[in-house]
Scaffold this motif. Structure first.
Motif, short mmCIF file in Angstrom:
data_model
loop_
_atom_site.label_atom_id
_atom_site.label_comp_id
_atom_site.label_asym_id
_atom_site.label_seq_id
_atom_site.Cartn_x
_atom_site.Cartn_y
_atom_site.Cartn_z
N VAL A 1 19.73 13.97 -0.61
CA VAL A 1 21.08 14.26 -1.10
C VAL A 1 22.08 13.35 -0.39
N GLY A 2 22.96 12.72 -1.15
CA GLY A 2 23.96 11.89 -0.53
C GLY A 2 23.67 10.40 -0.54
N LEU A 3 22.58 9.96 -1.19
CA LEU A 3 22.32 8.52 -1.29
C LEU A 3 23.50 7.83 -1.97
N GLN A 4 23.93 6.70 -1.40
CA GLN A 4 25.08 5.98 -1.92
C GLN A 4 24.77 4.50 -1.99
N PRO A 5 25.28 3.78 -3.02
CA PRO A 5 25.10 2.34 -3.05
C PRO A 5 25.59 1.69 -1.76
N GLY A 6 24.79 0.77 -1.24
CA GLY A 6 25.13 0.09 0.00
C GLY A 6 24.50 0.71 1.23
N GLN A 7 23.93 1.92 1.09
CA GLN A 7 23.32 2.60 2.23
C GLN A 7 21.99 1.96 2.59
N ARG A 8 21.78 1.69 3.89
CA ARG A 8 20.49 1.19 4.38
C ARG A 8 19.77 2.33 5.08
N LEU A 9 18.47 2.45 4.81
CA LEU A 9 17.68 3.50 5.43
C LEU A 9 16.21 3.14 5.38
N GLN A 10 15.41 3.90 6.10
CA GLN A 10 13.97 3.69 6.12
C GLN A 10 13.30 4.55 5.06
N GLY A 11 12.18 4.09 4.55
CA GLY A 11 11.43 4.85 3.57
C GLY A 11 9.98 4.42 3.57
N PHE A 12 9.25 4.84 2.54
CA PHE A 12 7.86 4.43 2.41
C PHE A 12 7.50 4.32 0.93
N ILE A 13 6.44 3.58 0.66
CA ILE A 13 5.98 3.38 -0.71
C ILE A 13 5.20 4.62 -1.14
N GLN B 1 0.81 -1.20 0.00
CA GLN B 1 0.00 0.00 0.00
C GLN B 1 0.85 1.26 0.00
N GLU B 2 0.29 2.33 -0.55
CA GLU B 2 0.96 3.62 -0.50
C GLU B 2 1.14 4.07 0.95
N LYS B 3 2.26 4.71 1.22
CA LYS B 3 2.66 5.19 2.54
C LYS B 3 3.07 4.07 3.50
N GLN B 4 3.15 2.83 2.99
CA GLN B 4 3.59 1.72 3.84
C GLN B 4 5.08 1.85 4.14
N PRO B 5 5.47 1.81 5.43
CA PRO B 5 6.90 1.91 5.77
C PRO B 5 7.67 0.70 5.25
N VAL B 6 8.88 0.93 4.76
CA VAL B 6 9.72 -0.13 4.24
C VAL B 6 11.18 0.15 4.59
N THR B 7 12.00 -0.90 4.52
CA THR B 7 13.44 -0.78 4.71
C THR B 7 14.11 -0.82 3.34
N VAL C 1 16.61 0.61 -5.58
CA VAL C 1 16.73 0.17 -4.19
C VAL C 1 16.08 -1.20 -4.02
N MET C 2 16.63 -1.98 -3.09
CA MET C 2 15.99 -3.21 -2.67
C MET C 2 15.04 -2.85 -1.53
N VAL C 3 13.82 -3.35 -1.59
CA VAL C 3 12.77 -2.98 -0.65
C VAL C 3 12.42 -4.18 0.23
N ASP C 4 12.64 -4.04 1.54
CA ASP C 4 12.33 -5.11 2.50
C ASP C 4 12.98 -6.44 2.12
N ASP C 5 14.12 -6.37 1.43
CA ASP C 5 14.88 -7.57 1.05
C ASP C 5 14.07 -8.54 0.21
N CYS C 6 13.02 -8.04 -0.49
CA CYS C 6 12.28 -8.96 -1.35
C CYS C 6 11.67 -8.30 -2.59
N PRO D 1 12.56 8.02 0.55
CA PRO D 1 13.22 7.86 1.86
C PRO D 1 12.49 8.67 2.93
N GLY D 2 12.60 8.24 4.18
CA GLY D 2 12.00 8.97 5.29
C GLY D 2 10.60 8.49 5.60
N LYS D 3 9.77 9.39 6.14
CA LYS D 3 8.40 9.07 6.51
C LYS D 3 7.44 9.86 5.64
N PRO D 4 6.21 9.36 5.45
CA PRO D 4 5.28 10.04 4.56
C PRO D 4 4.78 11.37 5.09
#
Length: 279
Positions: free
Chosen positions: A182-194, A146-152, A165-170, A207-210
């Motif tokens: 600004v500053g996103l780099q390959p290998g960086q892990r962070l929280q985001g939302f759909i 769903q839209e606004k669903q939190p993801v890793t 990005v890989m989303v929730d490892d799946c 990235p971040g919260k909705p």
């Protein structure tokens, strides 16, 4: 909890006995050694401790308190520390490197470079390994998301449209340049939302919260920074995104939302040369 210990997982296990080489931990009817070099000071019989299980060089299950960069079933962006005729060895945060066979590489890996891999357990040997052939582990059915669903998120690579990005490892998704911190780099892990589940099933990610949830706490932080700098800062909605991120750790979009909220509350003024507290 499985009947037998599985390499590639974390367990919280009780200390069965302390011996010269370390401490034996109990899991059902099994004991596994936690070597002295990973033994916390003061650990006693009966204490419980979280450990990661893997195979040592003699193919025995062993415990460690080291934290790997990824566990079985996760993607990771790992650096090659050495190569051999059989494959490559990756630094994944443990003293023993993670092996990638030649057959599991898209092209020969080079020492010093980092690659996106998936950590898996070999069905025949039970040993841990990695593969670059990641598509087989990705889900394509995004029904139920769903839209606004939190993801890793795990940043994979930059593309002309943004960052893959890989989303929730799946799942695989895309952070468009307009939404990228600004500053996103390959290998960086962070929280985001759909942001959007597209008709073709692909995912647009931010990235971040909705919405304004994303900036909860950030207006207060900006107010505190203003107080620490005598009520004024040389940044506003016209400032360079790199400058904003370097000082506040925010994307320009998030910064504009935060100062906009403060302006509407009449807590700050937005001036040509920056922002200042309302006296």
């Amino acid at each position: 909890m499985p009947e037998t210990l599985q390499a590639g997982q974390f367990y919280t296990l009780p200390v069965e006995r302390i011996v010269t080489p370390g401490a034996y931990l109990r899991h059902g009817n099994e004991d596994v050694l936690l070597p002295n070099r990973w033994l916390p000071e003061g650990l006693q019989k009966g204490d419980e401790i979280e450990v990661f299980i893997y195979h040592d060089s003699e193919n025995r299950l062993i415990a460690t308190t080291q934290k790997p960069f990824a566990v079985v079933g996760q993607f990771a962006f790992l650096k090659v520390v050495s190569t051999s005729p059989a494959g490559a060895f990756l630094d994944w945060g443990l003293s023993k490197d993670l092996f990638v066979a030649n057959s599991q590489q898209r092209e020969p890996m080079s020492e010093g470079k980092s690659y996106l891999v998936y950590v898996y357990r070999d069905e025949k040997t039970g040993r841990l390994a990695a593969t670059e052939w990641t598509n087989q582990f990705l889900k394509t059915d995004t029904t139920g998301l769903q839209e606004k669903q939190p993801v890793t998120l795990l940043v994979h690579r930059q593309t002309p449209l943004g960052f893959a990005v890989m989303v929730d490892d799946c799942y695989e998704g895309l952070v468009h340049h307009a939404d990228a911190v600004v500053g996103l780099q390959p290998g960086q892990r962070l929280q985001g939302f759909i942001k959007q589940v597209r008709e073709d099933g692909k995912l647009d990610i931010v990235p971040g919260k909705p919405g304004y949830d994303k900036i909860s706490g950030e207006p207060e932080r900006i107010l505190e920074l203003l107080k620490q700098h005598k009520g004024a800062l040389p940044y506003n909605d016209k400032s360079d995104p790199q400058d904003i991120y370097a000082f506040f750790g925010l994307s320009k979009k998030s910064f504009k939302m935060a100062i906009g909220a403060l302006y509407k509350q009449r807590l700050i003024e937005i001036l040509p040369g920056g922002i200042k507290l309302v006296e």
